[in-house]
Design a protein around this motif. Structure first.
Motif, short mmCIF file in Angstrom:
data_model
loop_
_atom_site.label_atom_id
_atom_site.label_comp_id
_atom_site.label_asym_id
_atom_site.label_seq_id
_atom_site.Cartn_x
_atom_site.Cartn_y
_atom_site.Cartn_z
N LEU A 1 -5.83 -15.14 -13.17
CA LEU A 1 -5.88 -14.37 -11.92
C LEU A 1 -6.21 -12.91 -12.21
CD1 LEU A 1 -2.77 -15.68 -9.95
CD2 LEU A 1 -5.18 -16.13 -9.45
N ALA A 2 -7.23 -12.40 -11.54
CA ALA A 2 -7.52 -10.98 -11.62
C ALA A 2 -6.52 -10.22 -10.76
CB ALA A 2 -8.94 -10.70 -11.14
N PHE A 3 -6.12 -9.04 -11.21
CA PHE A 3 -5.19 -8.24 -10.41
C PHE A 3 -5.38 -6.76 -10.71
CE2 PHE A 3 -2.84 -8.93 -14.34
CZ PHE A 3 -2.17 -7.74 -14.55
N ASP A 4 -4.97 -5.95 -9.73
CA ASP A 4 -4.93 -4.49 -9.88
C ASP A 4 -3.47 -4.07 -9.95
OD1 ASP A 4 -7.72 -4.48 -9.49
OD2 ASP A 4 -7.46 -4.29 -7.31
N ARG A 5 -3.18 -3.19 -10.87
CA ARG A 5 -1.82 -2.64 -10.98
C ARG A 5 -1.80 -1.27 -10.30
NH1 ARG A 5 2.67 -2.45 -14.69
NH2 ARG A 5 4.26 -1.26 -13.55
N PRO B 1 -7.41 -13.56 -6.47
CA PRO B 1 -7.75 -14.90 -6.98
C PRO B 1 -9.15 -15.33 -6.55
CG PRO B 1 -6.26 -15.06 -5.11
CD PRO B 1 -6.43 -13.60 -5.39
N LYS B 2 -9.84 -15.95 -7.45
CA LYS B 2 -11.18 -16.43 -7.15
C LYS B 2 -11.13 -17.45 -6.03
CE LYS B 2 -15.28 -18.36 -9.42
NZ LYS B 2 -15.84 -18.89 -10.69
N GLY B 3 -11.95 -17.26 -5.01
CA GLY B 3 -11.99 -18.19 -3.89
C GLY B 3 -10.95 -17.92 -2.82
N HIS B 4 -10.12 -16.88 -3.00
CA HIS B 4 -9.10 -16.52 -2.02
C HIS B 4 -9.30 -15.08 -1.56
CE1 HIS B 4 -6.12 -19.84 -2.55
NE2 HIS B 4 -6.62 -19.89 -3.76
N ALA B 5 -8.81 -14.78 -0.39
CA ALA B 5 -8.67 -13.37 -0.02
C ALA B 5 -7.62 -12.74 -0.92
CB ALA B 5 -8.25 -13.27 1.45
N PRO B 6 -7.77 -11.47 -1.26
CA PRO B 6 -6.75 -10.81 -2.07
C PRO B 6 -5.43 -10.71 -1.32
CG PRO B 6 -8.32 -9.20 -1.23
CD PRO B 6 -8.86 -10.55 -0.88
N ILE B 7 -4.36 -10.52 -2.07
CA ILE B 7 -3.06 -10.30 -1.47
C ILE B 7 -2.31 -9.26 -2.29
CG2 ILE B 7 -2.02 -12.26 -2.71
CD1 ILE B 7 -0.20 -12.60 -0.16
N ARG B 8 -1.75 -8.29 -1.60
CA ARG B 8 -0.97 -7.24 -2.26
C ARG B 8 0.49 -7.66 -2.30
NH1 ARG B 8 -1.29 -0.74 -0.86
NH2 ARG B 8 -0.10 -0.01 -2.68
N LEU B 9 1.15 -7.45 -3.43
CA LEU B 9 2.53 -7.88 -3.62
C LEU B 9 3.39 -6.72 -4.09
CD1 LEU B 9 1.86 -11.21 -5.60
CD2 LEU B 9 2.13 -10.93 -3.12
N LEU B 10 4.53 -6.57 -3.47
CA LEU B 10 5.52 -5.59 -3.92
C LEU B 10 6.76 -6.35 -4.36
CD1 LEU B 10 6.24 -2.54 -4.18
CD2 LEU B 10 7.38 -2.75 -1.95
N GLY B 11 7.10 -6.25 -5.64
CA GLY B 11 8.31 -6.88 -6.18
C GLY B 11 9.45 -5.89 -6.15
N ILE B 12 10.60 -6.30 -5.59
CA ILE B 12 11.72 -5.37 -5.41
C ILE B 12 13.04 -6.00 -5.84
CG2 ILE B 12 10.56 -4.24 -3.46
CD1 ILE B 12 12.57 -5.71 -1.60
N HIS B 13 14.01 -5.13 -6.06
CA HIS B 13 15.41 -5.52 -6.27
C HIS B 13 16.26 -4.39 -5.70
CE1 HIS B 13 18.74 -7.01 -9.27
NE2 HIS B 13 19.10 -7.09 -7.99
N LEU B 14 16.74 -4.58 -4.49
CA LEU B 14 17.49 -3.53 -3.79
C LEU B 14 18.94 -3.48 -4.27
CD1 LEU B 14 16.17 -3.92 -0.11
CD2 LEU B 14 15.25 -2.54 -1.99
N LYS B 15 19.62 -2.43 -3.86
CA LYS B 15 21.02 -2.19 -4.24
C LYS B 15 21.90 -3.36 -3.82
CE LYS B 15 24.82 0.12 -5.28
NZ LYS B 15 25.23 0.34 -6.68
#
Length: 293
Positions: free
Chosen positions: A126-130, A154-168
């Protein structure tokens, strides 16, 4: 022998024809898993593990077979690589070093704290931007986690932005608990990220350990972020209407995958992968996942 069970639910508020429209080989699987004090070395941290424990966790991750896993409570990339096979996954983690110090207490008072960090395991094809880490969640404290921000292409998909979190931790509902003063201060920062992403051209999801029962009726945090302004901030809680089965002590999720309006329309289903009855729990959380078109 490791045995896992997967509990799947059909997404709510979506016509059956939409759910069946995308062939399985074109779905994208996003997951989240809190790894509970995952350490680089055997016997370290507040949940000391053996080599066999790490092998079992690696097998769980392999069977989960997700394209992207948001993970929490890993000491380092080396720790995460003990669970997520480096031959299959690229691991990215927040830059925050943290200030781990003191003793664990509880079941292991003899053990020392280790860093708890947020990251992603991303399938290698999977290609991704950091993007820069989302540090406003830290509220100026090195003890609070930042968000990890990536765009998956992902090839063949629309891109999707993801935010990974861990709150208090500690403000699971309501506003009166001691930890609520911190978590409720993190919410406007998170809402700001959501609103900015909602105004953009790329669908998105926020996933991880929210330490909040968003699925409870009229939860104030959910009400704050799911305001539909901008339009794509009309959010979808992937586990809505689904009780967890990971631990019988808990009847509501605190781990969540939250999708924006666009990603929500693309959601195919939600799954909790849980330990088999009588099996050792290698973390106090079970993986959750969604499949999207």
């Amino acid at each position: 022998m490791l045995s896992l069970a997967a509990c799947s639910t059909a997404p709510v508020n979506q016509p059956r024809t939409q759910r069946e429209a995308a062939p399985a080989d074109r779905s994208l699987k996003l997951a989240s898993w809190n790894l509970e004090f995952l350490a680089e070395k055997d016997g370290a941290g507040c949940e000391p593990r053996t080599g066999a424990d790490y092998q079992a966790m690696r097998k769980i991750a392999d069977q989960l077979d997700a394209d992207v896993v948001a993970f929490q409570e890993a000491q380092s990339r080396d720790a995460a690589a003990r669970v997520f096979d480096p031959a299959r996954y690229v691991i990215v983690m927040e830059a925050r070093e943290g200030e781990a110090s003191g003793r664990c207490g509880g079941r292991h008072p003899e053990q020392s704290f280790i860093r708890q960090a947020v990251g992603f395991a991303i399938r290698k094809n999977l290609a991704f931007d950091r993007h820069p880490d989302f540090t406003p969640l830290m509220l100026g404290s090195a003890q609070l986690r930042s968000g990890v921000d990536v765009t998956i292409r992902p090839k063949g998909h629309a891109p999707i932005r993801l935010l990974g979190i861990h709150l208090k931790s500690g403000c699971f509902s309501g506003t009166d608990a001691k930890a609520c003063s911190v978590l409720l201060e993190q919410v406007p920062a998170l809402e700001g990220w959501i609103d900015a992403a909602a105004a953009g051209d790329v669908r998105f999801a926020v996933l991880g350990d929210w330490n909040r029962r968003l699925g409870l009726g009229a939860d104030s945090v959910w009400t704050a972020i799911d305001d539909g302004e901008p339009t794509n901030a009309d959010l979808r809680l992937a586990d809505a209407g689904t009780p967890p089965a990971c631990d019988p002590r808990y009847d509501s999720f605190i781990d969540h995958i939250v999708l924006d309006r666009r990603a929500g329309l693309d959601m195919l289903g939600f799954t909790e992968t849980r330990y088999a009855q009588g099996q050792k729990h290698y973390s106090d959380h079970c993986p959750i996942s969604v499949s999207i078109k």
